[in-house]
Design a protein around this motif. Sequence first.
Motif, PDB file in Angstrom:
ATOM      1  N   GLY A  73      43.414 -11.788 -27.836  1.00  0.00           N
ATOM      2  CA  GLY A  73      42.557 -10.586 -28.012  1.00  0.00           C
ATOM      3  C   GLY A  73      42.354 -10.326 -29.300  1.00  0.00           C
ATOM      4  N   VAL A  74      43.465 -10.537 -30.210  1.00  0.00           N
ATOM      5  CA  VAL A  74      43.395  -9.713 -31.696  1.00  0.00           C
ATOM      6  C   VAL A  74      43.398 -11.062 -32.567  1.00  0.00           C
ATOM      7  N   GLU A  75      43.007 -12.368 -32.095  1.00  0.00           N
ATOM      8  CA  GLU A  75      42.895 -13.496 -33.280  1.00  0.00           C
ATOM      9  C   GLU A  75      41.587 -13.853 -33.617  1.00  0.00           C
ATOM     10  N   GLU A  76      41.473 -14.528 -34.853  1.00  0.00           N
ATOM     11  CA  GLU A  76      40.324 -15.188 -35.275  1.00  0.00           C
ATOM     12  C   GLU A  76      40.212 -16.505 -34.915  1.00  0.00           C
ATOM     13  N   SER A  77      41.446 -17.335 -34.519  1.00  0.00           N
ATOM     14  CA  SER A  77      41.447 -18.461 -33.935  1.00  0.00           C
ATOM     15  C   SER A  77      42.909 -18.695 -33.432  1.00  0.00           C
ATOM     16  N   PRO A  78      43.182 -19.527 -32.817  1.00  0.00           N
ATOM     17  CA  PRO A  78      44.789 -19.545 -32.257  1.00  0.00           C
ATOM     18  C   PRO A  78      45.775 -19.561 -33.504  1.00  0.00           C
ATOM     19  N   GLY A  79      46.787 -18.682 -33.345  1.00  0.00           N
ATOM     20  CA  GLY A  79      47.669 -18.514 -34.387  1.00  0.00           C
ATOM     21  C   GLY A  79      47.349 -17.778 -35.604  1.00  0.00           C
ATOM     22  N   ARG A  80      46.109 -17.224 -35.799  1.00  0.00           N
ATOM     23  CA  ARG A  80      45.400 -16.662 -36.877  1.00  0.00           C
ATOM     24  C   ARG A  80      45.004 -15.241 -36.328  1.00  0.00           C
ATOM     25  N   LYS A  81      45.619 -14.156 -36.731  1.00  0.00           N
ATOM     26  CA  LYS A  81      45.173 -12.788 -36.457  1.00  0.00           C
ATOM     27  C   LYS A  81      43.994 -12.243 -37.244  1.00  0.00           C
ATOM     28  N   SER A  82      43.227 -11.180 -36.483  1.00  0.00           N
ATOM     29  CA  SER A  82      42.055 -10.592 -37.140  1.00  0.00           C
ATOM     30  C   SER A  82      42.799  -9.090 -37.517  1.00  0.00           C
ATOM     31  N   PRO A  83      42.891  -8.803 -38.813  1.00  0.00           N
ATOM     32  CA  PRO A  83      43.021  -7.355 -39.130  1.00  0.00           C
ATOM     33  C   PRO A  83      42.449  -6.241 -38.363  1.00  0.00           C
ATOM     34  N   GLU A  84      41.344  -6.442 -38.289  1.00  0.00           N
ATOM     35  CA  GLU A  84      40.341  -5.354 -37.806  1.00  0.00           C
ATOM     36  C   GLU A  84      40.594  -5.214 -36.407  1.00  0.00           C
ATOM     37  N   LYS A  85      40.955  -6.560 -35.633  1.00  0.00           N
ATOM     38  CA  LYS A  85      41.090  -6.323 -34.150  1.00  0.00           C
ATOM     39  C   LYS A  85      42.739  -5.897 -33.798  1.00  0.00           C
ATOM     40  N   ILE A  86      43.342  -6.364 -34.637  1.00  0.00           N
ATOM     41  CA  ILE A  86      44.909  -5.765 -34.485  1.00  0.00           C
ATOM     42  C   ILE A  86      44.822  -4.231 -34.659  1.00  0.00           C
ATOM     43  N   ARG A  87      44.271  -3.663 -35.706  1.00  0.00           N
ATOM     44  CA  ARG A  87      44.183  -2.316 -35.744  1.00  0.00           C
ATOM     45  C   ARG A  87      43.530  -1.415 -34.822  1.00  0.00           C
ATOM     46  N   ALA A  88      42.596  -2.083 -34.406  1.00  0.00           N
ATOM     47  CA  ALA A  88      41.746  -1.324 -33.185  1.00  0.00           C
ATOM     48  C   ALA A  88      42.586  -1.489 -32.030  1.00  0.00           C
TER      49      ALA A  88
END
Length: 229
Positions: free
Chosen positions: A194-209
Amino acid sequence: MWVKICGNTNLADAQLALDAGADALGFVFAESKRQVNALQVRAILQGLSRPVETIGVFANFSFDEIVKAVEESGVTGIQLHSGGDPALASRLQAHFAGRLGWENLRLIQVVHFGSDLKTQVEAAADPAIDAVLVDSRVGKLLGGTGVTFNWREAQSGFRSGSGLRLVAAGGLNPENVAEAIETLHPWGVDVVTGVEESPGRKSPEKIRAFVENARSAAHRMEIAERVEA
């Protein structure tokens, strides 16, 4: 509310989760798209700006294999997905007890949601287990599927009054984590997909949210519980 960002594969993502306010970072040693090894994890931990709770995720690993990975990587906790040794958790607890860096070793046992959740949780939680993580199960995949379980059906299991620390996982994301917390009243939440852009790569915006929404929901829940009391 204990918040764990799992499936970290690189320093940038791990530091991002730390800066966002996560309580714990998870690293998957088990076979997965996000699999890492002990040397990779050690390098990540050494690069972080400050210490944080770190959880190694294991499935079908022997006692010796887990000990080796924990000692080489430096993670401070262990998440067990499965294993044939019913004494594995207590053996691990005894092995690391009192050792520098592992004085507060956290042992988490995973169960996959089923209609008999209360029984599953009680069976999983021996005295060595610090928390039980409830996840979804899709086929033979052990986690990281992005699929939720039925929170309404799980309510009674989460609110059984057993005193166990229960962690909600499986399909959580910034948009639904508040609903999951308000429905289940878990001790903690765990997220990967739920906080990834792709498997193994996080999304800064999703993590913070995700972290912000989880904290806000937990705060509202605490206020409501005080009012009811």
